[in-house]
Design a protein around this motif. Sequence first.
Motif, short mmCIF file in Angstrom:
data_model
loop_
_atom_site.label_atom_id
_atom_site.label_comp_id
_atom_site.label_asym_id
_atom_site.label_seq_id
_atom_site.Cartn_x
_atom_site.Cartn_y
_atom_site.Cartn_z
N ALA A 60 0.84 -1.20 0.00
CA ALA A 60 0.00 0.00 0.00
C ALA A 60 0.87 1.25 0.00
N SER A 61 0.39 2.29 -0.67
CA SER A 61 1.16 3.53 -0.69
C SER A 61 1.25 4.15 0.70
N ARG A 62 0.21 3.97 1.51
CA ARG A 62 0.23 4.40 2.91
C ARG A 62 -0.48 3.34 3.74
N ARG A 63 0.10 3.06 4.88
CA ARG A 63 -0.47 2.05 5.79
C ARG A 63 -0.41 2.60 7.21
N VAL A 64 -1.57 2.71 7.86
CA VAL A 64 -1.66 3.32 9.18
C VAL A 64 -2.30 2.33 10.15
N PRO A 177 -7.21 8.57 10.09
CA PRO A 177 -6.32 9.68 9.74
C PRO A 177 -6.12 9.87 8.26
N ILE A 178 -6.39 8.82 7.47
CA ILE A 178 -6.25 8.90 6.01
C ILE A 178 -7.45 8.20 5.38
N ALA A 179 -7.65 8.45 4.10
CA ALA A 179 -8.65 7.71 3.34
C ALA A 179 -8.03 6.38 2.90
N GLY A 180 -8.82 5.32 2.99
CA GLY A 180 -8.29 4.02 2.59
C GLY A 180 -9.27 2.91 2.91
N TYR A 181 -8.75 1.70 2.95
CA TYR A 181 -9.57 0.51 3.17
C TYR A 181 -9.17 -0.16 4.48
N VAL A 182 -10.19 -0.56 5.25
CA VAL A 182 -9.95 -1.20 6.54
C VAL A 182 -9.58 -2.65 6.29
N ALA A 183 -8.39 -3.03 6.75
CA ALA A 183 -7.92 -4.40 6.56
C ALA A 183 -8.65 -5.35 7.49
N ALA A 184 -8.62 -6.62 7.16
CA ALA A 184 -9.23 -7.63 8.00
C ALA A 184 -8.50 -7.71 9.35
N GLY A 185 -9.23 -8.13 10.37
CA GLY A 185 -8.64 -8.26 11.70
C GLY A 185 -8.90 -7.10 12.62
N ALA A 186 -9.83 -6.22 12.26
CA ALA A 186 -10.14 -5.09 13.14
C ALA A 186 -10.82 -5.59 14.41
N ALA A 187 -10.60 -4.85 15.52
CA ALA A 187 -11.18 -5.23 16.81
C ALA A 187 -12.70 -5.19 16.75
N GLU A 188 -13.31 -6.10 17.50
CA GLU A 188 -14.76 -6.21 17.49
C GLU A 188 -15.38 -5.38 18.62
N ILE A 189 -16.69 -5.15 18.50
CA ILE A 189 -17.44 -4.47 19.55
C ILE A 189 -17.41 -5.33 20.82
#
Length: 374
Positions: A60-64, A177-189
């Motif tokens: 990715a050009s930017r990864r946060v 902080p940037i525009a982009g796509y949320v990768a898999a593995g995000a924390a759950e509710i």
Amino acid sequence: MTCPPALTLLLVCALIATPVFGLTAAVPEDESPPPLRLGVATVMPEPVVLSDIVPGRVAASRRVEIRPQVGGLILDRPAPEGGRVDAGEVLFRLDPAPLRADLASAEAGLARALAAKDQARRTLGRSETLLARKVASAEKTEAARNDLALAEASLAEAQASVARRRLDLQQATLRAPIAGYVAAGAAEIGALAVPGAERALAVIQDLDRVRIDLRLPAARLAAIRAAASAGPGDVEILGDGEQPHPARGRLDFADTVIDPGTGTVTLRVTVANPGLVLLPGQYVRARLPRGQVPAALLVPEEAILRDSAGAAQIVVVSGGTLAERRAVTLGERIGGRVIVTAGLRPGETVAVLGQDRVAEGPAVAVTTTSAEAQ
């Protein structure tokens, strides 16, 4: 003795039918073979770009990484995994109740500090009045002045504490902080956000443009840099099945350190990524321009023949009727064609179909048709 007439006729017929040994019948000479039929093309000079194909990986050009600055229970996660988010869009909301309580406590401390400052100011005022009347001592007035300074410092500390608690409350809402796509593995509710945890709550990747990290032999670096400065062309990206990527890339980074183990140097190419065709971790190949030939003579690869020693030859047709093999020197391959660096002149006609039937030796008669028409 006289033969009967019938027997005489029979002997004459037998003599006519019997072949005479030592004599052959006259046979007409064979006609010369018909001319060979060749498909030909005229070779004209044309500019070409020389290039190297180098393997690389997409990133990715930017990864946060999204990490919490305050702790709390995750109450909401509006952005789904794999979805696109804009800069400033809400990713997580933490439970704000503990943070609001901390803010209320800090605001109470600020109120106490304000009251203490006002009291210290009034006390100093009374002491200065009594000192002017020579009723109070100078030491008492100086002590009142110090008490006011301490009260002002306590007030500043309380104000900073309130500002910090308000900031903590704001940070209970985590935004992209940037525009982009949320990768898999995000924390759950329902998960607990902990500052300083090893794992990030989510990762956002900007995939509208991607970078490709290439490993190039260091010996080729100078030519690639010179070509990039001269601007002979953009970088072509070849994906799965050697299919060219719809957008062209740009070389924008070359490392200054050579890997001593492999003798390679890292290059970075950035390229637009419409339709998310390229994804992080994907293996691709890049065609890097490294020079230009302004007037190259190109012939199809199938037009190249080899003699018994393995040297390259082509069949050149002169006058449209005579063909002969000619030794040539070959350069680089460009697509399905080869540059002829010696042995061929601009405007000459080369056989590209049927040329293998032309044997080495004197020129042979041929008839020609345009290879494009066949």
